[in-house]
Scaffold this active site. Structure first.
Site, mmCIF file in Angstrom:
data_model
loop_
_atom_site.group_PDB
_atom_site.id
_atom_site.type_symbol
_atom_site.label_atom_id
_atom_site.label_comp_id
_atom_site.label_asym_id
_atom_site.label_seq_id
_atom_site.Cartn_x
_atom_site.Cartn_y
_atom_site.Cartn_z
ATOM 1 N N ASP A 1 0.630 -1.119 -0.024
ATOM 2 C CA ASP A 1 -0.082 -0.023 -0.113
ATOM 3 C C ASP A 1 1.044 1.129 -0.054
ATOM 4 O O ASP A 1 2.016 1.135 0.453
ATOM 5 C CB ASP A 1 -0.782 -0.010 1.262
ATOM 6 C CG ASP A 1 -1.613 1.383 1.822
ATOM 7 O OD1 ASP A 1 -2.295 1.784 0.702
ATOM 8 O OD2 ASP A 1 -1.189 1.839 2.599
ATOM 9 N N ASP B 1 -1.927 -0.519 6.031
ATOM 10 C CA ASP B 1 -1.978 0.034 7.381
ATOM 11 C C ASP B 1 -3.278 0.514 7.679
ATOM 12 O O ASP B 1 -3.831 0.692 8.859
ATOM 13 C CB ASP B 1 -1.116 1.291 7.344
ATOM 14 C CG ASP B 1 -1.452 2.221 6.520
ATOM 15 O OD1 ASP B 1 -1.703 2.127 5.380
ATOM 16 O OD2 ASP B 1 -1.452 3.401 6.987
ATOM 17 N N ASP C 1 -7.526 -0.992 3.819
ATOM 18 C CA ASP C 1 -6.697 -2.186 3.327
ATOM 19 C C ASP C 1 -6.995 -3.619 3.977
ATOM 20 O O ASP C 1 -6.457 -4.335 3.469
ATOM 21 C CB ASP C 1 -5.300 -2.041 3.880
ATOM 22 C CG ASP C 1 -4.341 -0.747 3.104
ATOM 23 O OD1 ASP C 1 -4.689 -0.438 2.021
ATOM 24 O OD2 ASP C 1 -3.782 -0.052 3.707
HETATM 25 P P1 ADP Z 1 -4.643 5.571 -0.477
HETATM 26 O O1 ADP Z 1 -4.847 4.348 -0.931
HETATM 27 O O2 ADP Z 1 -3.491 6.203 -1.007
HETATM 28 O O3 ADP Z 1 -4.748 5.579 1.078
HETATM 29 P P2 ADP Z 1 -7.577 6.601 -0.550
HETATM 30 O O4 ADP Z 1 -8.133 5.493 -1.151
HETATM 31 O O5 ADP Z 1 -7.671 6.517 0.789
HETATM 32 O O6 ADP Z 1 -6.020 6.464 -1.032
HETATM 33 O O7 ADP Z 1 -8.061 7.729 -1.313
HETATM 34 C C1 ADP Z 1 -7.851 7.967 -2.626
HETATM 35 C C2 ADP Z 1 -8.331 9.451 -3.259
HETATM 36 O O8 ADP Z 1 -9.401 9.818 -2.707
HETATM 37 C C3 ADP Z 1 -7.283 10.347 -2.546
HETATM 38 O O9 ADP Z 1 -5.860 10.328 -3.129
HETATM 39 C C4 ADP Z 1 -8.165 11.686 -2.522
HETATM 40 O O10 ADP Z 1 -7.806 12.220 -3.993
HETATM 41 C C5 ADP Z 1 -9.591 11.038 -2.407
HETATM 42 N N1 ADP Z 1 -9.619 11.252 -0.952
HETATM 43 C C6 ADP Z 1 -9.960 10.434 0.068
HETATM 44 N N2 ADP Z 1 -10.339 10.914 1.260
HETATM 45 C C7 ADP Z 1 -10.107 12.244 0.966
HETATM 46 C C8 ADP Z 1 -10.590 13.520 1.761
HETATM 47 N N3 ADP Z 1 -10.697 13.244 3.239
HETATM 48 N N4 ADP Z 1 -10.347 14.778 1.322
HETATM 49 C C9 ADP Z 1 -10.190 14.831 0.118
HETATM 50 N N5 ADP Z 1 -9.899 13.916 -0.891
HETATM 51 C C10 ADP Z 1 -9.893 12.761 -0.250
HETATM 52 MG MG MG Z 2 -2.525 3.298 3.702
#
Ligand code: ADP
Ligand code: MG
Length: 338
Positions: A9, A226, A230
């Protein structure tokens, strides 16, 4: 068979996951403070690293925030809420495009530029009541992008070396993230992960399917993560590893939890697992071999019971002695409690 691919991740696992707001680009007529005030108010209720960074910076710059009402979160996409009677939405460019919310070309370019650097860019949008161009159409009632907020995350020290160690074990390494393709590729390049092993823009509910797909291609897959997002993928993987700073959901779903979040711990765990497996195999061979050969011989009277007894002890000693080699294992870096 042994692990053939390790899926990492991105946010929080190979990066620290503590983001910083590094730039704000706004649409004409929109102030940076205004964008921060609205976005910060909504993100104040978010637990995502992106939300934490935006709310923290907004509160610091503006000396406090008036929280939004009606907070809603769309995992993997963004958040929304009501600030000063206006619907405010903060999320990825994808999220805005899927909902057909207008995004000015200049803002689009700002997103692309940040992502090319490996940074994460989100849009903040609201309905400003302004009349949009075109045949007398009114923009009222529809949010549109008003600002781009750029966030930077930091690679964990040792991440690139840990990836190289895993690759030297003959295991392929892939990067999995909900972030954009461009940002993911930029991070992958720093880790020397090949572009074909970058799995980007994967929604949280799709992460487990991605792992299942790789397994369907005949691969034994280990997953390291983490976050809450996931958990399903960790459970689906042949070997799920949660990092030391992982959320309870990730730790609960994983097969093993790394005490540290130092990326070297990932490579160490794989080395230790491989050594353990080969010891188990050798021990089984010794124990079975003894029984398969000695018992029929003894039964047919070809083996003196005294010698048979001795052989049995020797077999036990070999198994114990062989197992002791696992004690020689030393992690690359000693574990520092966090
Ligand atoms: P990762 O797998 O990198 O942890 P997430 O699946 O949590 O990413 O989020 C994917 C995308 O969704 C982020 O890159 C962002 O563009 C958007 N996103 C998620 N949560 C938020 C938030 N609280 N505010 C703004 N954008 C968000
Ligand atoms: Mg993560």
């Amino acid at each position: 068979r042994w692990v053939q691919m390790v899926v990492l991740d991105k946010t929080g696992t190979v990066t620290t996951g503590s983001m910083r707001l590094v730039a704000v680009t706004t649409a004409p007529g929109v102030g940076e403070d205004e964008a921060l005030r609205r976005a910060g108010a909504v993100e104040d209720s978010s637990e995502h690293p992106i939300g934490l960074a935006i709310a923290r910076e907004a509160a610091a710059r503006l000396g406090g925030l008036h929280p939004a009402t009606g907070f809603e979160s769309r995992p993997g996409s963004g958040v929304r809420g009501i600030v000063d009677d206006r619907a405010v939405i903060v999320g990825s460019l994808d999220f805005f495009d899927r909902r057909s919310l207008p995004v000015l070309p200049a803002l689009r370019r700002a997103v692309t530029a940040a992502e090319t650097e490996g940074q994460t860019a989100v849009l903040a949008g609201w309905d400003d009541g302004a009349v949009q161009g075109g045949a007398g159409q009114s923009g009222a009632g529809q949010e549109r992008a008003q600002a781009v907020l750029v966030l930077a995350d930091t690679l964990r020290p040792g991440a690139a070396e840990a990836v190289a160690r895993i690759q030297r074990m003959g295991i392929r390494v892939a990067l999995l993230t909900g972030d954009s393709e461009r940002a993911a590729r930029a991070v992958a390049a720093q880790l020397r992960i090949a572009p074909e092993y970058v799995l980007a823009r994967v929604r949280p509910e799709e992460k487990a399917n991605v792992i299942r797909g790789l397994q369907g291609d005949g691969l034994q897959v280990a997953m390291v993560g983490d976050g809450v997002n996931d958990a399903a993928a960790l459970a689906q993987a042949d070997l799920g590893m949660a990092t030391g700073t992982g959320t309870d959901a990730a730790i609960g779903a994983a097969d093993l939890t790394l005490v540290s979040s130092d990326p070297h711990a990932i490579a160490d765990a794989l080395v230790l697992a491989r050594v353990t497996l080969s010891v188990i195999r050798a021990n089984l061979a010794w124990a079975f071999g003894y029984n398969v050969i000695a018992i029929p011989m003894a039964a047919l009277g070809f083996l003196n019971p005294l010698i048979a007894g001795l052989a049995m002890s020797v077999s036990s000693l070999v198994v114990s002695g062989n197992s002791l080699q696992i004690r020689r294992f030393r992690p690359k870096r000693p574990v520092v409690p966090e």
